[in-house]
Design an enzyme around this catalytic site. Structure first.
Site, PDB file in Angstrom:
ATOM      1  N   TYR A  11       0.821  -1.214   0.000  1.00  0.00           N
ATOM      2  CA  TYR A  11       0.000   0.000   0.000  1.00  0.00           C
ATOM      3  C   TYR A  11       0.862   1.275   0.000  1.00  0.00           C
ATOM      4  CZ  TYR A  11      -3.387   3.358   2.003  1.00  0.00           C
ATOM      5  OH  TYR A  11      -4.179   4.437   2.271  1.00  0.00           O
ATOM      6  N   ASN A  32       7.989  -9.874  -2.669  1.00  0.00           N
ATOM      7  CA  ASN A  32       7.695 -11.293  -2.910  1.00  0.00           C
ATOM      8  C   ASN A  32       6.243 -11.514  -3.315  1.00  0.00           C
ATOM      9  OD1 ASN A  32       6.289 -10.988  -0.551  1.00  0.00           O
ATOM     10  ND2 ASN A  32       7.434 -12.507   0.625  1.00  0.00           N
ATOM     11  N   LEU A  33       5.456 -10.434  -3.366  1.00  0.00           N
ATOM     12  CA  LEU A  33       4.045 -10.482  -3.791  1.00  0.00           C
ATOM     13  C   LEU A  33       3.198 -11.393  -2.892  1.00  0.00           C
ATOM     14  CD1 LEU A  33       4.445 -10.522  -7.695  1.00  0.00           C
ATOM     15  CD2 LEU A  33       4.131  -8.558  -6.190  1.00  0.00           C
ATOM     16  N   TYR A 141       4.508  -6.673  16.574  1.00  0.00           N
ATOM     17  CA  TYR A 141       4.662  -5.840  15.375  1.00  0.00           C
ATOM     18  C   TYR A 141       5.447  -4.574  15.711  1.00  0.00           C
ATOM     19  CZ  TYR A 141       3.520  -2.275  11.954  1.00  0.00           C
ATOM     20  OH  TYR A 141       3.614  -1.235  11.058  1.00  0.00           O
ATOM     21  N   LYS A 145       9.464  -3.451  14.652  1.00  0.00           N
ATOM     22  CA  LYS A 145       9.850  -2.197  13.985  1.00  0.00           C
ATOM     23  C   LYS A 145      10.869  -1.432  14.835  1.00  0.00           C
ATOM     24  CE  LYS A 145       7.394  -2.163  10.170  1.00  0.00           C
ATOM     25  NZ  LYS A 145       7.900  -1.802   8.824  1.00  0.00           N
ATOM     26  N   PHE A 169       1.616   7.460  11.469  1.00  0.00           N
ATOM     27  CA  PHE A 169       0.395   7.289  12.231  1.00  0.00           C
ATOM     28  C   PHE A 169      -0.570   6.526  11.304  1.00  0.00           C
ATOM     29  CE2 PHE A 169       1.040   9.112  16.427  1.00  0.00           C
ATOM     30  CZ  PHE A 169       2.394   9.340  16.298  1.00  0.00           C
ATOM     31  N   ASN A 170      -1.847   6.860  11.205  1.00  0.00           N
ATOM     32  CA  ASN A 170      -2.762   5.971  10.464  1.00  0.00           C
ATOM     33  C   ASN A 170      -2.799   6.323   8.973  1.00  0.00           C
ATOM     34  OD1 ASN A 170      -3.485   5.653  13.337  1.00  0.00           O
ATOM     35  ND2 ASN A 170      -5.016   4.276  12.486  1.00  0.00           N
ATOM     36  N   HIS A 187      -8.300  -2.373   8.761  1.00  0.00           N
ATOM     37  CA  HIS A 187      -8.233  -0.927   8.994  1.00  0.00           C
ATOM     38  C   HIS A 187      -9.589  -0.257   8.825  1.00  0.00           C
ATOM     39  CE1 HIS A 187      -3.998  -1.941   7.963  1.00  0.00           C
ATOM     40  NE2 HIS A 187      -3.842  -1.275   9.091  1.00  0.00           N
ATOM     41  N   ILE A 205     -18.033  -0.803  15.753  1.00  0.00           N
ATOM     42  CA  ILE A 205     -17.250   0.215  16.468  1.00  0.00           C
ATOM     43  C   ILE A 205     -16.682  -0.474  17.701  1.00  0.00           C
ATOM     44  CG2 ILE A 205     -17.404   2.374  17.768  1.00  0.00           C
ATOM     45  CD1 ILE A 205     -19.788   3.137  15.957  1.00  0.00           C
TER      46      ILE A 205
HETATM   47  N1  UFG Z   1     -11.864   0.205  14.385  1.00  0.00           N
HETATM   48  C1  UFG Z   1     -13.213  -0.062  14.578  1.00  0.00           C
HETATM   49  N2  UFG Z   1     -13.799  -0.959  13.743  1.00  0.00           N
HETATM   50  C2  UFG Z   1     -13.126  -1.596  12.748  1.00  0.00           C
HETATM   51  C3  UFG Z   1     -11.760  -1.315  12.560  1.00  0.00           C
HETATM   52  C4  UFG Z   1     -11.159  -0.401  13.406  1.00  0.00           C
HETATM   53  O1  UFG Z   1     -13.849   0.490  15.479  1.00  0.00           O
HETATM   54  O2  UFG Z   1     -13.737  -2.419  12.052  1.00  0.00           O
HETATM   55  C5  UFG Z   1     -11.228   1.205  15.262  1.00  0.00           C
HETATM   56  C6  UFG Z   1     -10.046   0.637  16.030  1.00  0.00           C
HETATM   57  O3  UFG Z   1     -10.497   0.044  17.214  1.00  0.00           O
HETATM   58  C7  UFG Z   1      -9.220   1.893  16.225  1.00  0.00           C
HETATM   59  C8  UFG Z   1      -9.493   2.741  14.992  1.00  0.00           C
HETATM   60  O4  UFG Z   1     -10.703   2.219  14.453  1.00  0.00           O
HETATM   61  O5  UFG Z   1      -9.656   2.599  17.359  1.00  0.00           O
HETATM   62  C9  UFG Z   1      -8.418   2.631  13.941  1.00  0.00           C
HETATM   63  O6  UFG Z   1      -8.147   1.243  13.720  1.00  0.00           O
HETATM   64  P1  UFG Z   1      -7.206   0.735  12.529  1.00  0.00           P
HETATM   65  O7  UFG Z   1      -7.166  -0.748  12.622  1.00  0.00           O
HETATM   66  O8  UFG Z   1      -7.613   1.367  11.255  1.00  0.00           O
HETATM   67  O9  UFG Z   1      -5.804   1.349  12.886  1.00  0.00           O
HETATM   68  P2  UFG Z   1      -4.944   1.195  14.226  1.00  0.00           P
HETATM   69  O10 UFG Z   1      -4.936   2.543  14.850  1.00  0.00           O
HETATM   70  O11 UFG Z   1      -5.325   0.063  15.063  1.00  0.00           O
HETATM   71  O12 UFG Z   1      -3.583   0.761  13.568  1.00  0.00           O
HETATM   72  C10 UFG Z   1      -2.637   1.690  13.167  1.00  0.00           C
HETATM   73  C11 UFG Z   1      -1.768   1.135  12.070  1.00  0.00           C
HETATM   74  C12 UFG Z   1      -0.972  -0.032  12.586  1.00  0.00           C
HETATM   75  C13 UFG Z   1      -0.258   0.362  13.819  1.00  0.00           C
HETATM   76  C14 UFG Z   1      -1.229   0.868  14.826  1.00  0.00           C
HETATM   77  C15 UFG Z   1      -0.602   1.314  16.095  1.00  0.00           C
HETATM   78  O13 UFG Z   1      -2.560   0.757  10.978  1.00  0.00           O
HETATM   79  O14 UFG Z   1      -0.039  -0.435  11.603  1.00  0.00           O
HETATM   80  O15 UFG Z   1      -1.905   1.981  14.298  1.00  0.00           O
HETATM   81  O16 UFG Z   1      -1.501   1.172  17.155  1.00  0.00           O
HETATM   82  F1  UFG Z   1       0.409  -0.681  14.350  1.00  0.00           F
END
Ligand code: UFG
Length: 324
Positions: A11, A32-33, A141, A145, A169-170, A187, A205
């Site tokens: 991505y 490596n796909l 994870y 890193k 961050f996100n 995500h 949520i």
């Molecule tokens: N969430 C939901 N419902 C879903 C998916 C996510 O409520 O179906 C919430 C999660 O609980 C979180 C927020 O949406 O509060 C964001 O979640 P993501 O999974 O999109 O992202 P994260 O913040 O968990 O993850 C990101 C990066 C990771 C990294 C992490 C660090 O994508 O690579 O932050 O905490 F490791």
């Protein structure tokens, strides 16, 4: 410059390769796909299929590409998977990274821009999170890193590597060509947009009883094109070390869903479910250092713009990249 992009079929790697090529750089993608997609490799790039875990494959790619610099995206990046299979994360993200760093040293390549993450901070001791906040990862994870950051730090001191760690961050949003397609998808924004497309019944949520304004978690959503531009700035900068990449604003899960409803004009049913283990309530970047030292300014900080770009891509690619 001639840049070797590991994970360039993924991505963030695919979009960074696109911007590198747009800026006139030459790109060799090493991937490596396994989790990346052939269709996400820009047609102007050269693709070398190979696995980071093979020192021979990495060395051969370095010899074939003869890069001036490396951008290192290739990694496993699913927090829940890392809690089940930590060995995958240490093998790929740490041992694989070492293969890359050693091949760079052998070939005399010094500059490496490394994809790091806010997950290295774990439950941060303060927010906004600046680079000097203690790094205490809460999952393998984030730990993997951080371990590779530390290895690169010592290779800088002892071997003259010039590493930059970009702590994302996100990451979200899309360019016209490339977007987010993970399997399984975990995500928030792609899940919300899959619900908008009718490919999911509803969005869960994960918790609405956090100590935040609306009870749902706050995240700092950053457009993938802004992330990619930070890599280009880091490539030619004289600085080494860590930079946080975020907008400095936290949006709640409910705000993301509301914004997506506005952007898509679709209802997007949502239901509150249990908290997801290990989710910190607030992750918001203090990213002033990237502004001051790299000259980085996000061009697309508004959540609505970010979601609109992702929506355009998801509508054009309802099945993602297909079978890959
Ligand atoms: N969430 C939901 N419902 C879903 C998916 C996510 O409520 O179906 C919430 C999660 O609980 C979180 C927020 O949406 O509060 C964001 O979640 P993501 O999974 O999109 O992202 P994260 O913040 O968990 O993850 C990101 C990066 C990771 C990294 C992490 C660090 O994508 O690579 O932050 O905490 F490791």
């Amino acid at each position: 410059m001639n840049v070797l992009v590991t994970g360039g079929a993924g991505y963030i790697g695919s979009v960074t390769a696109e911007l590198l090529l747009d800026a006139g750089h030459a790109v060799t993608v090493f991937d490596n796909l396994e989790r990346g997609h052939r269709a996400a490799v820009d047609a102007r790039a050269r693709l070398i299929e190979g696995d980071l875990r093979s020192p021979q494959a990495v060395r051969a790619a370095m010899e074939a590409a003869r890069p001036d610099a490396v951008m290192h995206f290739a990694a496993y990046a699913l927090v829940p998977e890392s809690m089940e299979h930590p060995e995958r994360y240490f093998r790929n993200n740490v041992a694989g990274g070492m293969n890359l760093a050693e091949a760079m040293l052998e070939a005399g390549v010094r500059r490496i821009v490394f994809s790091s993450t806010c997950a290295t901070y774990g439950e941060p001791e303060r927010v906004p999170i600046t680079e000097d906040v203690a790094q205490r990862p809460t999952n393998p994870y984030g730990e993997s890193k951080l371990m590779f950051e530390r290895i690169l730090h010592w290779y800088e001191r002892l071997h003259g590597l010039q590493p930059v760690f970009l702590r994302y961050f996100n990451a979200c949003g899309a360019t016209r060509k490339f977007g987010e397609d993970h399997d399984p998808e975990t995500h928030l924004i792609p899940i919300v947009l899959q619900a908008a497309l009718g490919r999911r019944e509803k969005v869960f949520i994960y918790g609405d009883d956090y100590d935040t304004p609306d009870g749902t978690c706050l995240r700092d959503y950053i457009h993938i094109a802004d992330l990619a531009r930070a890599h280009l700035l880091a490539l030619t900068s004289a600085h080494t070390g860590a930079f946080n990449l975020g907008n400095g604003t936290g949006y709640s899960v409910r705000e993301v869903i509301e914004t997506a409803r506005r952007v898509t004009g679709r209802p997007i049913p949502a239901e509150v479910a249990a908290r997801r283990p290990g989710d910190p309530p607030r992750l918001v970047a203090g990213a002033e250092k990237a502004g001051a030292e790299l000259g980085w300014r996000p061009a697309f900080p508004e959540l609505e713009t970010i979601i609109r770009s992702a929506w355009t891509w998801h509508r054009a690619h309802p099945e993602g990249y297909g079978s890959g």
